[in-house]
Design a protein around this motif. Structure first.
Motif, PDB file in Angstrom:
ATOM      1  N   ASP A  16       0.824  -1.210   0.000  1.00 40.46           N
ATOM      2  CA  ASP A  16       0.000   0.000   0.000  1.00 40.46           C
ATOM      3  C   ASP A  16       0.857   1.259   0.000  1.00 40.46           C
ATOM      4  O   ASP A  16       0.371   2.355  -0.275  1.00 40.46           O
ATOM      5  CB  ASP A  16      -0.933   0.037   1.223  1.00 40.46           C
ATOM      6  CG  ASP A  16      -2.217  -0.749   0.980  1.00 40.46           C
ATOM      7  OD1 ASP A  16      -3.008  -0.893   1.935  1.00 40.46           O
ATOM      8  OD2 ASP A  16      -2.434  -1.211  -0.162  1.00 40.46           O
ATOM      9  N   ASN A  17       2.138   1.103   0.309  1.00 36.53           N
ATOM     10  CA  ASN A  17       3.028   2.263   0.283  1.00 36.53           C
ATOM     11  C   ASN A  17       3.447   2.654  -1.127  1.00 36.53           C
ATOM     12  O   ASN A  17       4.052   3.711  -1.319  1.00 36.53           O
ATOM     13  CB  ASN A  17       4.285   1.993   1.124  1.00 36.53           C
ATOM     14  CG  ASN A  17       3.974   1.904   2.605  1.00 36.53           C
ATOM     15  OD1 ASN A  17       2.893   2.312   3.034  1.00 36.53           O
ATOM     16  ND2 ASN A  17       4.890   1.377   3.388  1.00 36.53           N
ATOM     17  N   VAL A  18       3.140   1.801  -2.095  1.00 37.07           N
ATOM     18  CA  VAL A  18       3.394   2.171  -3.497  1.00 37.07           C
ATOM     19  C   VAL A  18       2.231   3.066  -3.915  1.00 37.07           C
ATOM     20  O   VAL A  18       1.181   2.599  -4.368  1.00 37.07           O
ATOM     21  CB  VAL A  18       3.485   0.917  -4.403  1.00 37.07           C
ATOM     22  CG1 VAL A  18       3.692   1.321  -5.862  1.00 37.07           C
ATOM     23  CG2 VAL A  18       4.618   0.014  -3.942  1.00 37.07           C
ATOM     24  N   THR A  19       2.426   4.359  -3.722  1.00 42.19           N
ATOM     25  CA  THR A  19       1.317   5.295  -3.917  1.00 42.19           C
ATOM     26  C   THR A  19       1.540   6.159  -5.146  1.00 42.19           C
ATOM     27  O   THR A  19       2.595   6.100  -5.777  1.00 42.19           O
ATOM     28  CB  THR A  19       1.173   6.235  -2.701  1.00 42.19           C
ATOM     29  OG1 THR A  19       2.419   6.915  -2.527  1.00 42.19           O
ATOM     30  CG2 THR A  19       0.818   5.474  -1.450  1.00 42.19           C
ATOM     31  N   ILE A  20       0.535   6.970  -5.435  1.00 45.00           N
ATOM     32  CA  ILE A  20       0.626   7.912  -6.544  1.00 45.00           C
ATOM     33  C   ILE A  20       0.718   9.317  -5.970  1.00 45.00           C
ATOM     34  O   ILE A  20      -0.139   9.740  -5.199  1.00 45.00           O
ATOM     35  CB  ILE A  20      -0.615   7.812  -7.453  1.00 45.00           C
ATOM     36  CG1 ILE A  20      -0.700   6.434  -8.091  1.00 45.00           C
ATOM     37  CG2 ILE A  20      -0.560   8.903  -8.532  1.00 45.00           C
ATOM     38  CD1 ILE A  20      -2.012   6.170  -8.815  1.00 45.00           C
ATOM     39  N   ARG A  21       1.787  10.000  -6.351  1.00 44.88           N
ATOM     40  CA  ARG A  21       1.933  11.385  -5.899  1.00 44.88           C
ATOM     41  C   ARG A  21       1.759  12.289  -7.112  1.00 44.88           C
ATOM     42  O   ARG A  21       2.483  12.148  -8.102  1.00 44.88           O
ATOM     43  CB  ARG A  21       3.327  11.569  -5.300  1.00 44.88           C
ATOM     44  CG  ARG A  21       3.444  12.745  -4.344  1.00 44.88           C
ATOM     45  CD  ARG A  21       4.573  12.577  -3.330  1.00 44.88           C
ATOM     46  NE  ARG A  21       5.831  12.179  -3.871  1.00 44.88           N
ATOM     47  CZ  ARG A  21       6.926  12.968  -3.923  1.00 44.88           C
ATOM     48  NH1 ARG A  21       6.880  14.206  -3.481  1.00 44.88           N
ATOM     49  NH2 ARG A  21       8.053  12.502  -4.410  1.00 44.88           N
ATOM     50  N   LYS A  22       0.803  13.194  -7.024  1.00 40.87           N
ATOM     51  CA  LYS A  22       0.619  14.135  -8.129  1.00 40.87           C
ATOM     52  C   LYS A  22       1.548  15.307  -7.874  1.00 40.87           C
ATOM     53  O   LYS A  22       1.312  16.112  -6.983  1.00 40.87           O
ATOM     54  CB  LYS A  22      -0.839  14.593  -8.166  1.00 40.87           C
ATOM     55  CG  LYS A  22      -1.157  15.554  -9.290  1.00 40.87           C
ATOM     56  CD  LYS A  22      -2.656  15.872  -9.288  1.00 40.87           C
ATOM     57  CE  LYS A  22      -2.994  16.919 -10.311  1.00 40.87           C
ATOM     58  NZ  LYS A  22      -4.433  17.230 -10.298  1.00 40.87           N
ATOM     59  N   ILE A  23       2.607  15.389  -8.639  1.00 47.59           N
ATOM     60  CA  ILE A  23       3.589  16.453  -8.466  1.00 47.59           C
ATOM     61  C   ILE A  23       3.018  17.752  -9.031  1.00 47.59           C
ATOM     62  O   ILE A  23       3.086  18.804  -8.415  1.00 47.59           O
ATOM     63  CB  ILE A  23       4.935  16.120  -9.137  1.00 47.59           C
ATOM     64  CG1 ILE A  23       5.433  14.744  -8.698  1.00 47.59           C
ATOM     65  CG2 ILE A  23       5.955  17.208  -8.850  1.00 47.59           C
ATOM     66  CD1 ILE A  23       5.912  14.658  -7.281  1.00 47.59           C
TER      67      ILE A  23
ATOM     68  N   LEU B 228       4.012  10.676  -9.949  1.00 50.76           N
ATOM     69  CA  LEU B 228       5.128   9.845  -9.504  1.00 50.76           C
ATOM     70  C   LEU B 228       4.580   8.686  -8.680  1.00 50.76           C
ATOM     71  O   LEU B 228       3.893   8.882  -7.682  1.00 50.76           O
ATOM     72  CB  LEU B 228       6.094  10.688  -8.665  1.00 50.76           C
ATOM     73  CG  LEU B 228       7.386  10.034  -8.200  1.00 50.76           C
ATOM     74  CD1 LEU B 228       8.232   9.547  -9.368  1.00 50.76           C
ATOM     75  CD2 LEU B 228       8.201  11.027  -7.361  1.00 50.76           C
ATOM     76  N   VAL B 229       4.889   7.467  -9.140  1.00 48.50           N
ATOM     77  CA  VAL B 229       4.374   6.256  -8.489  1.00 48.50           C
ATOM     78  C   VAL B 229       5.485   5.597  -7.688  1.00 48.50           C
ATOM     79  O   VAL B 229       6.618   5.518  -8.157  1.00 48.50           O
ATOM     80  CB  VAL B 229       3.856   5.262  -9.554  1.00 48.50           C
ATOM     81  CG1 VAL B 229       3.394   3.958  -8.895  1.00 48.50           C
ATOM     82  CG2 VAL B 229       2.726   5.865 -10.364  1.00 48.50           C
ATOM     83  N   GLY B 230       5.181   5.126  -6.487  1.00 50.76           N
ATOM     84  CA  GLY B 230       6.175   4.398  -5.711  1.00 50.76           C
ATOM     85  C   GLY B 230       6.149   4.826  -4.261  1.00 50.76           C
ATOM     86  O   GLY B 230       5.328   5.653  -3.870  1.00 50.76           O
ATOM     87  N   ASP B 231       7.037   4.258  -3.465  1.00 51.21           N
ATOM     88  CA  ASP B 231       7.122   4.712  -2.074  1.00 51.21           C
ATOM     89  C   ASP B 231       8.305   5.653  -1.885  1.00 51.21           C
ATOM     90  O   ASP B 231       8.542   6.161  -0.810  1.00 51.21           O
ATOM     91  CB  ASP B 231       7.194   3.525  -1.100  1.00 51.21           C
ATOM     92  CG  ASP B 231       8.473   2.701  -1.231  1.00 51.21           C
ATOM     93  OD1 ASP B 231       9.443   3.151  -1.886  1.00 51.21           O
ATOM     94  OD2 ASP B 231       8.520   1.589  -0.685  1.00 51.21           O
ATOM     95  N   ASN B 232       9.028   5.862  -2.961  1.00 53.84           N
ATOM     96  CA  ASN B 232      10.167   6.782  -3.006  1.00 53.84           C
ATOM     97  C   ASN B 232      11.283   6.454  -2.015  1.00 53.84           C
ATOM     98  O   ASN B 232      12.136   7.293  -1.760  1.00 53.84           O
ATOM     99  CB  ASN B 232       9.715   8.227  -2.800  1.00 53.84           C
ATOM    100  CG  ASN B 232      10.447   9.156  -3.749  1.00 53.84           C
ATOM    101  OD1 ASN B 232      10.472   8.946  -4.959  1.00 53.84           O
ATOM    102  ND2 ASN B 232      11.072  10.178  -3.208  1.00 53.84           N
ATOM    103  N   ILE B 233      11.245   5.249  -1.471  1.00 52.74           N
ATOM    104  CA  ILE B 233      12.252   4.859  -0.491  1.00 52.74           C
ATOM    105  C   ILE B 233      12.915   3.536  -0.879  1.00 52.74           C
ATOM    106  O   ILE B 233      14.125   3.389  -0.794  1.00 52.74           O
ATOM    107  CB  ILE B 233      11.611   4.703   0.913  1.00 52.74           C
ATOM    108  CG1 ILE B 233      11.068   6.034   1.408  1.00 52.74           C
ATOM    109  CG2 ILE B 233      12.615   4.132   1.917  1.00 52.74           C
ATOM    110  CD1 ILE B 233      10.195   5.893   2.636  1.00 52.74           C
ATOM    111  N   SER B 234      12.095   2.580  -1.313  1.00 49.32           N
ATOM    112  CA  SER B 234      12.602   1.224  -1.511  1.00 49.32           C
ATOM    113  C   SER B 234      13.418   1.126  -2.786  1.00 49.32           C
ATOM    114  O   SER B 234      12.922   0.741  -3.853  1.00 49.32           O
ATOM    115  CB  SER B 234      11.432   0.235  -1.544  1.00 49.32           C
ATOM    116  OG  SER B 234      10.685   0.332  -0.364  1.00 49.32           O
TER     117      SER B 234
END
Lengths: 67, 209
Positions: free
Chosen positions: B153-160, B166-172
């Motif tokens: 669920d941490n693979v999210t969609i961020r509307k920049i 931007l899709v992902g958890d930006n960490i893994s």
């Protein structure tokens, strides 16, 4: 001066801070981030000469590997 | 060109939506875990015009997550992907390029595309493509952080912004310690495809410079 970084307002004490210095302060990897400065993409080659001013709007998008 | 697959899609979507998908050209940078799977989702959804770049060959270590098969190991990814996508829809307008996207050609590769999907492996390449296309008037979809398993669920969609997602958890970050595996990679690829699909069906075409 007061600027906006990624939607958050931030107070900066430095009056002569370049984008390049901001990146270093935040310990970001210059090769893995994109900077949008007041709505325009700012390439790495312009970071040193771009001095941050009051009310600037800065967006920093960072990437990690994998895909 | 209508075949039995597209006839059924037309029945699902109706004429107007079907035609929207039929005319849009999508550029995909990379045919690895993200790109191969995203392309499959896009083709199944009715997109017909794709432009895909990848310089690599299929290897056994790809099979844990990429849309290739055991008997395709050793083949160029773009050729294997063409084969696989054509098995879904035999009438694609597919351009494939067995080459790297680099600073010398990055602004040209997707100049004729309405939507650009980033499916690279290296963070440096993600940066390069974003700088070129995120403010280009095209819909730009990128991914960052999709390795490992669990907490999907941490693979999210961020509307920049309006045209940059931007899709992902930006960490893994993918690494030997945290390899990318099919479920999360596919979740990210599916989200990239779904952003494209819903954007087209809800907004239609766009004009870009």
């Amino acid at each position: 001066m007061r600027i906006n970084i990624n939607g958050q307002f931030v107070e900066l004490n430095d009056s002569r801070l370049s984008i390049d210095e901001l990146v270093k302060q935040k310990n970001l990897n210059p090769e893995r981030i994109v900077i949008e400065y007041n709505g325009r993409i700012l390439g790495n080659e312009n970071w040193e000469e771009t001095l941050i001013r009051d009310s600037d709007n800065i967006m920093i998008v960072s990437f990690v590997g994998g895909g | 060109m209508m075949n039995n697959f597209t006839k059924e899609l037309l029945a699902y979507l109706g004429k107007e939506s079907f035609e929207k998908l039929d005319t849009i050209r999508i550029g995909i940078a990379g045919a690895g875990g993200l790109g191969s799977n995203c392309a499959a989702f896009l083709v199944r959804s009715g997109f017909r015009k794709l432009k895909i770049y990848d310089f690599d060959k299929v290897s056994y270590s790809n099979l844990n997550r990429q849309f290739y098969f055991y008997d395709q190991v050793g083949n160029w990814k773009v050729e294997a992907l063409r084969t696989n996508l054509s098995r879904i829809n035999p009438d694609l307008e597919l351009e494939t390029f067995n080459q790297r996207i680099a600073p010398e050609n990055v602004s040209d590769v997707f100049s004729d595309c309405d939507i650009v999907i980033e499916a690279f492996d290296k963070a440096e390449c993600k940066k390069m493509l974003a700088e070129t296309y995120m403010n280009s008037g095209r819909l730009y979809i990128s991914a960052s952080g999709l390795a490992g398993w669990g907490e999907s669920d941490n693979v999210t969609i961020r509307k920049i912004h309006e045209l940059f997602y931007l899709v992902g958890d930006n960490i893994s970050e993918a690494s030997a310690a945290l390899p990318p595996f099919a479920p999360k990679v596919n979740i990210a690829a599916a989200k990239e495809a779904d952003i494209a699909l819903s954007w087209v069906l809800r907004k239609g075409s766009l004009s870009h410079g």
